[in-house]
Design a protein around this motif. Structure first.
Motif, PDB file in Angstrom:
ATOM      1  N   UNK A   3       0.838  -1.208   0.000  1.00 19.99           N
ATOM      2  CA  UNK A   3       0.000   0.000   0.000  1.00 19.99           C
ATOM      3  C   UNK A   3       0.870   1.254   0.000  1.00 19.99           C
ATOM      4  N   UNK A   4       1.935   1.236   0.778  1.00 14.24           N
ATOM      5  CA  UNK A   4       2.828   2.388   0.845  1.00 14.24           C
ATOM      6  C   UNK A   4       3.491   2.635  -0.510  1.00 14.24           C
ATOM      7  N   UNK A   5       3.858   1.573  -1.181  1.00 15.48           N
ATOM      8  CA  UNK A   5       4.452   1.692  -2.517  1.00 15.48           C
ATOM      9  C   UNK A   5       3.455   2.333  -3.488  1.00 15.48           C
ATOM     10  N   UNK A   6       2.202   1.907  -3.423  1.00 14.82           N
ATOM     11  CA  UNK A   6       1.166   2.501  -4.281  1.00 14.82           C
ATOM     12  C   UNK A   6       0.946   3.968  -3.941  1.00 14.82           C
ATOM     13  N   UNK A  60      -3.965  -2.236  -6.704  1.00 10.79           N
ATOM     14  CA  UNK A  60      -4.234  -3.543  -7.326  1.00 10.79           C
ATOM     15  C   UNK A  60      -3.005  -4.041  -8.088  1.00 10.79           C
ATOM     16  N   UNK A  61      -2.406  -3.144  -8.865  1.00  8.10           N
ATOM     17  CA  UNK A  61      -1.230  -3.512  -9.659  1.00  8.10           C
ATOM     18  C   UNK A  61      -0.076  -3.948  -8.759  1.00  8.10           C
ATOM     19  N   UNK A  62       0.195  -3.181  -7.716  1.00  4.57           N
ATOM     20  CA  UNK A  62       1.281  -3.520  -6.797  1.00  4.57           C
ATOM     21  C   UNK A  62       0.988  -4.819  -6.049  1.00  4.57           C
ATOM     22  N   UNK A  63      -0.261  -5.011  -5.641  1.00  2.09           N
ATOM     23  CA  UNK A  63      -0.661  -6.228  -4.926  1.00  2.09           C
ATOM     24  C   UNK A  63      -0.456  -7.445  -5.820  1.00  2.09           C
ATOM     25  N   UNK A  64      -0.929  -7.355  -7.060  1.00  2.00           N
ATOM     26  CA  UNK A  64      -0.801  -8.473  -7.992  1.00  2.00           C
ATOM     27  C   UNK A  64       0.653  -8.797  -8.281  1.00  2.00           C
ATOM     28  N   UNK A  65       1.471  -7.772  -8.484  1.00  2.00           N
ATOM     29  CA  UNK A  65       2.879  -8.045  -8.796  1.00  2.00           C
ATOM     30  C   UNK A  65       3.623  -8.592  -7.592  1.00  2.00           C
ATOM     31  N   UNK A  66       3.168  -8.284  -6.390  1.00  2.00           N
ATOM     32  CA  UNK A  66       3.846  -8.776  -5.188  1.00  2.00           C
ATOM     33  C   UNK A  66       3.373 -10.172  -4.790  1.00  2.00           C
TER      34      UNK A  66
END
Length: 187
Positions: A155-158, A176-182
């Motif tokens: 979340x912080x990255x987003x 969503x994008x960061x969550x999926x890639x992680x």
């Protein structure tokens, strides 16, 4: 919410908005609590009653309570990572449409002000605790705590990306994008 509670919330919101406006315009270190009080039309004591420290003027929000309420309302299915991810997504959906500019200004101040960076870690810890409390599964507390820390990192990255793009992107989509890639799964 009673009339008195609404009035307190409105006063707290007015003080915070004025504080953030002054911090953005003049700088965090150059703005005093007395400056904030004068701009909000209240006494310095009223400011301190609502915000015990200067840092709280920027960092205070209801996200801990909102996250705890949201996670308990969502279906209790899936892993802690999935449940916490869905909660953050729902919170970002709400936050990015309600007072978007205030959120963006708060975020920029947190990123650029050393005193706020350190205190921000405290708020992250409280949010992590809210997730652990919201899931309320003593047998999975360690897993939940680890999942909360990982999802909050995503979340912080987003949030950092959203601030760097001046809020032009969709915060929920960045998350969503960061969550999926992680985590290799989508929300």
């Amino acid at each position: 919410m009673s009339l008195r509670d609404r009035q307190r919330a409105e006063t707290r919101h007015r003080i915070q908005r004025q504080a953030i406006k002054l911090f953005v315009d003049r700088g965090y270190d150059a703005t005093t609590v007395n400056d904030v009080a004068a701009a909000a039309g209240v006494s310095a004591m009223t400011v301190y009653r609502h915000f015990p420290t200067k840092e709280d003027l920027v960092l205070y929000d209801d996200f801990d309570q909102l996250a705890a309420a949201t996670i308990s309302e969502l279906p209790a299915t899936g892993s802690p990572t999935d449940r916490i991810g869905r909660t953050v997504l729902a919170t970002f959906d709400l936050a990015s449409t309600h007072d978007r500019e205030l959120l963006l200004d708060r975020l920029r101040l947190m990123i650029s002000t050393p005193a706020l960076q350190a205190r921000h870690l405290d708020s992250q810890y409280r949010l992590q605790e809210a997730f652990v409390t919201g899931i309320d599964d003593p047998t999975a507390e360690f897993q939940t705590r680890a999942a909360a820390g990982a999802v909050l990192g995503v979340a912080y990255t987003a949030l950092l990306r959203w601030a760097a793009e001046d809020g032009e992107s969709s915060l929920p989509e960045l998350f969503r994008e960061a969550f999926t890639s992680t985590f290799g799964q989508s929300l």
